[in-house]
Design a protein around this motif. Structure first.
Motif, short mmCIF file in Angstrom:
data_model
loop_
_atom_site.label_atom_id
_atom_site.label_comp_id
_atom_site.label_asym_id
_atom_site.label_seq_id
_atom_site.Cartn_x
_atom_site.Cartn_y
_atom_site.Cartn_z
N ASN A 21 -19.44 -55.08 -90.43
CA ASN A 21 -19.63 -54.83 -91.67
C ASN A 21 -19.74 -53.06 -91.57
N TYR A 22 -18.89 -52.62 -92.83
CA TYR A 22 -19.09 -51.29 -93.03
C TYR A 22 -19.55 -50.82 -94.22
N ASP A 72 -25.99 -51.88 -84.42
CA ASP A 72 -25.57 -51.17 -85.67
C ASP A 72 -25.48 -49.47 -85.19
N LYS A 91 -15.07 -47.21 -94.66
CA LYS A 91 -14.32 -48.25 -94.54
C LYS A 91 -12.89 -47.40 -94.29
#
Length: 120
Positions: free
Chosen positions: A58-59, A35, A64
């Motif tokens: 995942n952002y 991460d 994004k």
């Protein structure tokens, strides 16, 4: 013991790009999550992007469509490509890795942090 070495921070103008890299080394048997977090002055550390060993990504909503995370499982490396940078992206960016070492113990490691400053 697992060590993380980050690189790639610096000063960039708004709209510019930077690439952060984090290399994990040590007695690593497997890596689960890799991460990127960041912490701006006076604010809590926040998750920017995460990628699992299975490739799930995942952002944070704020990054994004501007940031891309990817990893190289052979080189134990995670990269954060940051495009269209904004002044509000200014922060210290930290790499986070968790997994398992040889011998069966789980580990969690944090990088030392790298400064990203977006300013004209």
């Amino acid at each position: 013991q697992v060590q993380l070495v980050e690189s790639g921070g610096g000063l960039v103008q708004p709209g510019g790009s930077l690439r952060l890299s984090c290399v994990a080394s040590g007695s690593i048997f497997s890596i689960n999550r890799m991460d990127w977090y960041r912490q701006a002055p006076g604010k809590q550390r926040e998750l920017v992007a995460a990628i699992t060993s299975g490739g799930m990504i995942n952002y944070a909503d704020s990054v994004k469509d501007r940031f891309t995370i990817y990893r190289d499982n052979v080189k134990n490396t995670v990269v954060l490509q940051m495009n269209s940078l904004k002044p509000e992206d200014t922060a210290v960016y930290y790499c986070y890795v968790d997994g398992r070492v040889f011998g069966g113990s789980d580990f969690v490691s944090w990088g030392q942090g790298t400064q990203v400053t977006v300013s004209s």
